[in-house]
Write an enzyme that holds these catalytic residues in place. Structure first.
Site, short mmCIF file in Angstrom:
data_model
loop_
_atom_site.label_atom_id
_atom_site.label_comp_id
_atom_site.label_asym_id
_atom_site.label_seq_id
_atom_site.Cartn_x
_atom_site.Cartn_y
_atom_site.Cartn_z
CB ALA A 78 39.62 42.45 33.49
CE1 TYR A 79 45.85 42.39 39.32
CE2 TYR A 79 47.27 43.89 38.11
CZ TYR A 79 46.98 43.18 39.25
OH TYR A 79 47.82 43.27 40.35
CB SER A 80 44.65 47.81 33.83
OG SER A 80 45.78 47.07 33.40
CB SER A 114 40.10 45.26 39.02
OG SER A 114 41.44 44.77 39.04
#
Ligand code: NAD
Length: 244
Positions: A150-152, A154
């Site tokens: 999810a972080y990547s 985003s």
């Protein structure tokens, strides 16, 4: 630090820094102020410090963002510089364990939040014919880190929206760039596992984490008037990790 090299680089400028209560955003706010800017922060907590205007709000809510921009412009003047540093790492999880809610939470803050802030600040900047926007992406957005889907995603969104908005505004005097740091020593790391941090540090040829002040120095160059022929670009700050 800083102003012995660049006295008054931001004199007369107004800057809004999201995520300005901690880490990279805090170091950037301090440096902008040391170099002459009137600085406001937008963060979940509004703890007034160092003569900054601290506004409380959630960047994932466009109404909070719009009212923060209005308040800063009313109290400090038109915004010349926007730095979007608010962000969360999300839980360190393998993909199969990421819930719908966790995915949405990370994208809402890290991607929607940057879009809302860019849109809100760019309106007035484009009308006035001057602005500098610096979005904080991540090396994870270029490479994709394990345990961080999810972080990547985003942060890849931040890189792509920076390219698109940079082109949309290219002839308005508003320059929009982003940075892609490798791991930087800030409180954000408290939310990650040691294995996750080790993975990131091992990939840095200089063999160490960056500091918030080193990152603030790059942000401040991209936020100043002298940066005049770059827009939609991604600047690496990675101790040698990034190779393209
Ligand atoms: P940090 O946790 O020290 O600071 C992040 C700030 O964002 C905090 O003050 C937090 O309260 C604020 N914030 C979080 N959610 C928010 C919301 N919904 N609305 C408003 N404010 C919110 O972390 P940092 O390391 O300084 O991170 C700054 C940025 O740099 C983040 O976008 C992060 O993803 C990015 N980044 C950090 C690293 C690193 O290793 N530290 C590496 C690459 C990119």
């Amino acid at each position: 630090m800083g102003n012995q090299f660049n006295d008054n680089r931001f004199s007369g400028r107004v800057a809004l820094v999201t995520g300005g209560a901690s880490g990279i955003g805090q170091a950037t706010g301090r440096r902008l102020r040391a170099e002459g800017a009137r600085v406001a922060t937008l963060d979940l907590r509004a703890e007034p410090s160092d003569g900054l205007l601290a506004v409380a709000g959630d960047v994932s809510r466009s109404a909070d963002v719009d009212s923060a921009v209005n308040r800063v412009e009313r109290e400090l003047g038109p915004i010349d510089v926007l730095v979007c540093a608010a962000g969360i790492p999300g839980a360190s999880l393998p993909t199969l364990e990421i819930s719908d809610d966790e995915w949405r939470r990370v994208l809402a803050i890290n991607a929607d939040g940057v879009f809302y802030c860019n849109r809100a600040a760019a309106r007035g900047m484009a009308e006035r014919g001057y602005g500098r926007i610096v979005n904080v992406a991540s090396m994870a957005g270029k490479e994709g880190n394990p345990m961080a889907a999810a972080y990547s995603a985003s942060k890849a969104a931040v890189i792509a929206l920076t390219k698109a908005i940079g082109k949309d505004l290219a002839r308005t005097g508003v320059l929009v760039n982003c940075i892609a740091p490798a791991v930087v020593e800030t409180p954000i790391l408290d939310g990650l596992t040691q294995a996750h941090i080790d993975y990131m540090v091992e990939r840095i040829p200089m063999g160490r984490m960056g500091t918030a002040e080193e990152v603030a120095a790059l942000i401040c160059w991209l936020a100043c008037e002298e940066c005049s022929f770059s827009t939609g670009a991604t600047y690496d700050i990675s101790g040698g990790r990034a190779v393209y």
